[in-house]
Scaffold this active site. Structure first.
Site, PDB file in Angstrom:
ATOM      1  N   ASP A  99      -5.257  -1.665  -6.358  1.00 40.60           N
ATOM      2  CA  ASP A  99      -6.344  -0.732  -6.085  1.00 40.60           C
ATOM      3  C   ASP A  99      -6.346  -0.427  -4.587  1.00 40.60           C
ATOM      4  O   ASP A  99      -6.997  -1.100  -3.804  1.00 40.60           O
ATOM      5  CB  ASP A  99      -7.692  -1.334  -6.507  1.00 40.60           C
ATOM      6  CG  ASP A  99      -8.835  -0.358  -6.247  1.00 40.60           C
ATOM      7  OD1 ASP A  99      -8.680   0.821  -6.579  1.00 40.60           O
ATOM      8  OD2 ASP A  99      -9.861  -0.778  -5.692  1.00 40.60           O
ATOM      9  N   HIS A 100      -5.576   0.588  -4.208  1.00 37.49           N
ATOM     10  CA  HIS A 100      -5.429   0.956  -2.802  1.00 37.49           C
ATOM     11  C   HIS A 100      -6.128   2.281  -2.516  1.00 37.49           C
ATOM     12  O   HIS A 100      -6.051   3.208  -3.317  1.00 37.49           O
ATOM     13  CB  HIS A 100      -3.945   1.099  -2.446  1.00 37.49           C
ATOM     14  CG  HIS A 100      -3.249  -0.204  -2.215  1.00 37.49           C
ATOM     15  ND1 HIS A 100      -2.695  -0.547  -1.003  1.00 37.49           N
ATOM     16  CD2 HIS A 100      -3.014  -1.248  -3.039  1.00 37.49           C
ATOM     17  CE1 HIS A 100      -2.150  -1.758  -1.088  1.00 37.49           C
ATOM     18  NE2 HIS A 100      -2.333  -2.194  -2.316  1.00 37.49           N
TER      19      HIS A 100
ATOM     20  N   GLY B 199      -8.687  -8.450   0.525  1.00 32.97           N
ATOM     21  CA  GLY B 199      -8.521  -7.102   1.035  1.00 32.97           C
ATOM     22  C   GLY B 199      -7.582  -6.967   2.211  1.00 32.97           C
ATOM     23  O   GLY B 199      -7.080  -7.947   2.764  1.00 32.97           O
ATOM     24  N   GLU B 200      -7.338  -5.701   2.581  1.00 34.50           N
ATOM     25  CA  GLU B 200      -6.444  -5.352   3.679  1.00 34.50           C
ATOM     26  C   GLU B 200      -7.081  -4.246   4.521  1.00 34.50           C
ATOM     27  O   GLU B 200      -7.784  -3.378   3.988  1.00 34.50           O
ATOM     28  CB  GLU B 200      -5.098  -4.859   3.135  1.00 34.50           C
ATOM     29  CG  GLU B 200      -4.326  -5.917   2.371  1.00 34.50           C
ATOM     30  CD  GLU B 200      -3.188  -5.320   1.566  1.00 34.50           C
ATOM     31  OE1 GLU B 200      -2.107  -5.924   1.590  1.00 34.50           O
ATOM     32  OE2 GLU B 200      -3.383  -4.285   0.918  1.00 34.50           O
TER      33      GLU B 200
ATOM     34  N   GLY C 185      -2.575 -17.747   0.826  1.00 35.98           N
ATOM     35  CA  GLY C 185      -2.881 -18.872   1.711  1.00 35.98           C
ATOM     36  C   GLY C 185      -3.589 -19.963   0.938  1.00 35.98           C
ATOM     37  O   GLY C 185      -4.072 -19.752  -0.188  1.00 35.98           O
TER      38      GLY C 185
ATOM     39  N   THR D 230       2.621 -13.571  -4.837  1.00 40.21           N
ATOM     40  CA  THR D 230       3.804 -12.724  -4.858  1.00 40.21           C
ATOM     41  C   THR D 230       5.052 -13.522  -4.513  1.00 40.21           C
ATOM     42  O   THR D 230       4.994 -14.557  -3.855  1.00 40.21           O
ATOM     43  CB  THR D 230       3.666 -11.554  -3.874  1.00 40.21           C
ATOM     44  OG1 THR D 230       3.457 -12.078  -2.548  1.00 40.21           O
ATOM     45  CG2 THR D 230       2.499 -10.664  -4.244  1.00 40.21           C
TER      46      THR D 230
END
Length: 339
Positions: A40-41, A109-110, A179, A196
């Site tokens: 979802d970008h 998020g990013e 992480g 990933t």
């Protein structure tokens, strides 16, 4: 509980428009994939040739065109662009429409997806706390009839989600993490864990998987209490140079966290990625012309304990990939792990 071994398809929302992407998801079901996951970008990794269809309406459309595959986000951020209450409503609706088939994958998020909307981008500890609080609120809204909630970051007053799945059809929540802190959280509270492939082996063996077990132990849960999903990046083609060159569009994945952490502009991400040699661009992928080599390298992740492998191919001809992988790789994997 025995978690079944499943093989999924990562629909590249950053690379294709919504109609084309939906066609690929339908083909994935036809070719025998067990699940379809989509990011979802708000913005893609690359400006030129990039796409960013909204995940939630896309999942609704794909659900109507398929009948079997699991459908989920890998991942959605429930803390900035969306109020957690809206996420609870959206995925309750999807769960009612497609019971037993929807997965809500969440992450912290990013900057690429949030800063452009004028949102301040906090440090990782705050993003982590926001994720924890958002999950708590989402689950309360699914469990309780009327919810008044006063958190550090979010609140509701007499809120009700009126259309939600029945108790035995609830939407599972997966947590995506790279992480140890968020990975431990997944072990403690989530129905699944997402990470990933293509990173140093020690990250999985010495950091992430021990953190997941630690979270499970702290919550008194069994080792197999949750689904373990890994996005496996693969580039398969009979011609080796083609298999290598396919990875070029996804070169941003090879940038280090330090190189891309605070970038909010796809143009700048594209510029930095363009500076990478093809060998580094391909470094996150299993690149091979040999189907048996693909099976052996994928098997390494199964041996680590991952039960849900979602394959991401970087090429522009996704129909070719789905047909080749569905016909040549999935049967080999299922034969290899027939037990």
């Amino acid at each position: 509980m025995t978690i079944p071994l499943r093989f999924g398809y990562k629909a590249s929302a950053e690379q294709f428009g919504p109609r084309e992407l939906a066609d690929f998801a339908v083909l994935a079901e036809e070719m025998g994939f067990d699940s379809v996951f989509v990011s979802d970008h708000l913005q893609p990794w690359m400006h030129d040739g990039g796409h960013a269809p909204a995940a939630v309406p896309w999942l609704g459309a794909v659900g109507a065109r398929t009948s079997r595959v699991l459908l989920g986000t890998s991942v959605l951020t429930p803390t900035f662009r969306y109020h957690p209450g809206v996420v609870a409503q959206m995925f309750a609706t999807l769960g009612v429409l497609y019971p037993g088939r929807i997965i809500l994958g969440l992450g912290t998020g990013e900057a690429l997806n949030e800063v452009t909307l004028g949102l301040e981008w906090p440090d990782p500890p705050e993003r982590f706390q926001r994720l924890k609080e958002a999950i708590t609120l989402i689950e309360k809204l699914w469990d309780d009839e009327r919810v008044t909630f006063e958190g550090t970051y979010y609140s509701t007053k007499d809120a009700t989600i009126y259309d939600r799945p029945s108790e035995d059809e609830k939407v599972p929540i997966y947590i995506g993490a790279s992480g140890p802190a968020a990975t431990r959280l997944a072990g403690r509270i989530a129905d699944g864990y997402i990470t990933t492939s293509g990173k140093a082996a020690e990250l999985y063996t010495d950091t992430l998987l021990p953190a997941l077990r630690e979270g499970l132990e702290k919550a008194g849960r069994a080792d197999d209490a949750i689904d373990t999903l890994i996005e496996v990046k693969v580039s398969y083609h009979p011609d080796h140079d083609t298999a290598m060159e396919k990875t070029r569009f996804w070169a941003p994945l090879a940038l280090s966290p330090e190189e891309k952490r605070d970038i909010h502009d796809p143009l700048e991400m594209q510029r930095r990625a363009a500076e990478l040699p093809i060998e580094r661009a391909a470094s996150r992928f299993i690149v091979s012309t040999d189907p048996e080599e693909h099976v052996e390298k994928i098997a390494e992740y199964v041996d680590l304990g991952f039960r849900h492998l979602v394959f991401h191919d970087p090429g522009h001809d996704q129909e070719e990939f789905l047909r080749m992988y569905g016909a040549e790789i999935l049967p080999r994997l299922r034969a290899r792990f027939a037990e």
